[in-house]
Design a protein around this motif. Structure first.
Motif, PDB file in Angstrom:
ATOM      1  N   SER A   1       3.812  -2.086  -5.403  1.00 34.01           N
ATOM      2  CA  SER A   1       3.171  -3.224  -4.746  1.00 34.01           C
ATOM      3  C   SER A   1       4.130  -4.447  -4.849  1.00 34.01           C
ATOM      4  CB  SER A   1       1.843  -3.548  -5.400  1.00 34.01           C
ATOM      5  OG  SER A   1       1.232  -4.630  -4.771  1.00 34.01           O
TER       6      SER A   1
ATOM      7  N   ASP B   1       3.520  -3.109  -0.975  1.00 31.76           N
ATOM      8  CA  ASP B   1       3.982  -1.851  -0.377  1.00 31.76           C
ATOM      9  C   ASP B   1       5.119  -2.083   0.598  1.00 31.76           C
ATOM     10  OD1 ASP B   1       3.452   1.112   0.013  1.00 31.76           O
ATOM     11  OD2 ASP B   1       3.275   0.384   2.073  1.00 31.76           O
TER      12      ASP B   1
ATOM     13  N   ARG C   1       0.785   6.722   6.637  1.00 31.05           N
ATOM     14  CA  ARG C   1       0.263   5.940   5.524  1.00 31.05           C
ATOM     15  C   ARG C   1      -0.984   6.621   4.984  1.00 31.05           C
ATOM     16  NH1 ARG C   1       1.874   0.745   4.346  1.00 31.05           N
ATOM     17  NH2 ARG C   1       3.541  -0.103   5.681  1.00 31.05           N
TER      18      ARG C   1
ATOM     19  N   GLY D   1      -3.051   2.926   2.258  1.00 30.83           N
ATOM     20  CA  GLY D   1      -2.205   1.749   2.312  1.00 30.83           C
ATOM     21  C   GLY D   1      -0.826   1.972   1.754  1.00 30.83           C
ATOM     22  N   HIS D   2      -0.469   3.198   1.370  1.00 29.72           N
ATOM     23  CA  HIS D   2       0.864   3.483   0.821  1.00 29.72           C
ATOM     24  C   HIS D   2       1.669   4.318   1.813  1.00 29.72           C
ATOM     25  CE1 HIS D   2      -0.200   1.876  -3.144  1.00 29.72           C
ATOM     26  NE2 HIS D   2      -1.312   2.602  -3.083  1.00 29.72           N
TER      27      HIS D   2
END
Length: 335
Positions: free
Chosen positions: A191, A193, A225, A228-229
């Protein structure tokens, strides 16, 4: 007077008997009695035993005729009669040189075959026998080969705990099951990302090579994705034609000295490999390299920062067949 007469007789005993003694000795010397003797003459002694011949005469010369009472067994010549009678017949003449004991009617044996060692007793002629060949010598059973101990045993993953790749243990080799079933997932766990953007360069067994960025897809590779990664997914069913690839990251901004992250690799059987990432330096950093070795995937942590641009990082790891639009953008493959 009587005594004197007796002694005189004793003195003259020798001369009195001298005549008798002389006569007796002369009879012994002449082996006969005196003419005046009346004792009958002794009977003549029997002839010696040699006159009755019992020998088996096989000599080659002519034999002397046997005496009148002969009991010899003469097998010489062609006469096979056994004459034990006391007759005075004359034996047949003996051949000049013949010592054979053949009692048959033939005088000469049949000729033997010229070259024959056969034991055939039949009357037919046979060919020369086949030479005898000894049986093959039995060889002892060979011991089963002992499997050679491999010089290098690659490290494997464990289901009980994640495998952490570090500079002291930089690589791990997946099994054929882990390398051929399901998908292999590379996920960015840091984070923010977008502060460290992922990408990959790949090479297929056909020789095609290019670069894949987030939101792009090619063959078995897809960038998307998840929660969210950033995530790179390799379909292993179609990924058998993939020879190698590298996963790199490019910092979008200075993340600061306290930034930290981890690249997570997961298999279909939920085996997990972790690669810790230090704060990146300016320029692209190659995080991981992948090789397909005889159907098994080998993962290696690189953590190698290359000064320059993305093209420089790809060339540093041998991807020199990529067509570039600029130093950070590769021409996508034709679809």
């Amino acid at each position: 007077m009587s005594g004197t007469d007796d002694l005189s007789w004793l003195r003259h005993r020798g001369p009195v008997h001298a005549a008798v003694t002389t006569d007796d000795l002369s009879w012994i010397r002449h082996r006969r009695l005196p003419a005046r003797a009346t004792t009958p003459a002794p009977a003549p002694a029997p002839p010696p035993a040699a006159t009755a011949a019992t020998s088996l005469d096989l000599s080659s010369g002519p034999a002397a005729p046997p005496p009148a009472r002969s009991t010899s067994l003469d097998l010489s010549g062609g006469d096979t009669s056994l004459d034990l009678s006391g007759g005075s017949g004359t034996p047949p003449p003996v051949p000049a040189a013949n010592t054979s004991l053949d009692l048959s009617d033939r005088t000469t044996p049949p000729p033997a075959p010229a070259r024959s060692t056969s034991l055939d007793l039949s009357g037919e002629a046979t060919q020369d026998p086949v030479p005898f060949a000894p049986p093959p010598r039995a060889t002892p059973a060979a011991a089963p080969p002992v499997a050679a101990t491999p010089a290098f045993t690659p490290p494997r993953t464990h289901d009980s705990a994640p495998t952490v790749l570090s500079p002291r243990r930089p690589s791990v080799q997946l099994t054929r099951l882990q390398s051929g079933i399901g998908a292999l997932t590379f996920e960015a766990a840091w984070s923010p990302d977008d502060g460290f953007v992922l990408g990959c360069a790949y090479q297929m067994d056909s020789g095609w090579s290019s670069v894949l960025r987030p939101g792009e897809t090619f063959g078995p590779l897809a960038f998307d994705r998840r929660a969210g990664h950033q995530r790179l997914r390799l379909d292993l069913l179609h990924g058998r034609h993939l020879q190698r690839l590298i996963v790199f990251g490019v910092p979008a901004a200075d993340p600061g000295p306290h930034w930290a992250g981890t690249l997570l690799i997961s298999t279909h059987g939920h085996a997990r490999v972790e690669i810790p990432i230090d704060p990146p330096a300016p320029g692209p950093t190659v995080l991981l390299s992948l090789y397909n070795v005889d159907g098994e995937i080998v993962l290696r942590a690189e953590a190698q920062t290359v000064p320059g641009r993305i093209r420089d990082a790809c060339l540093a790891f041998g991807y020199d067949r990529i067509a570039w639009r600029d130093a950070d953008t590769a021409i996508p493959p034709a679809t």
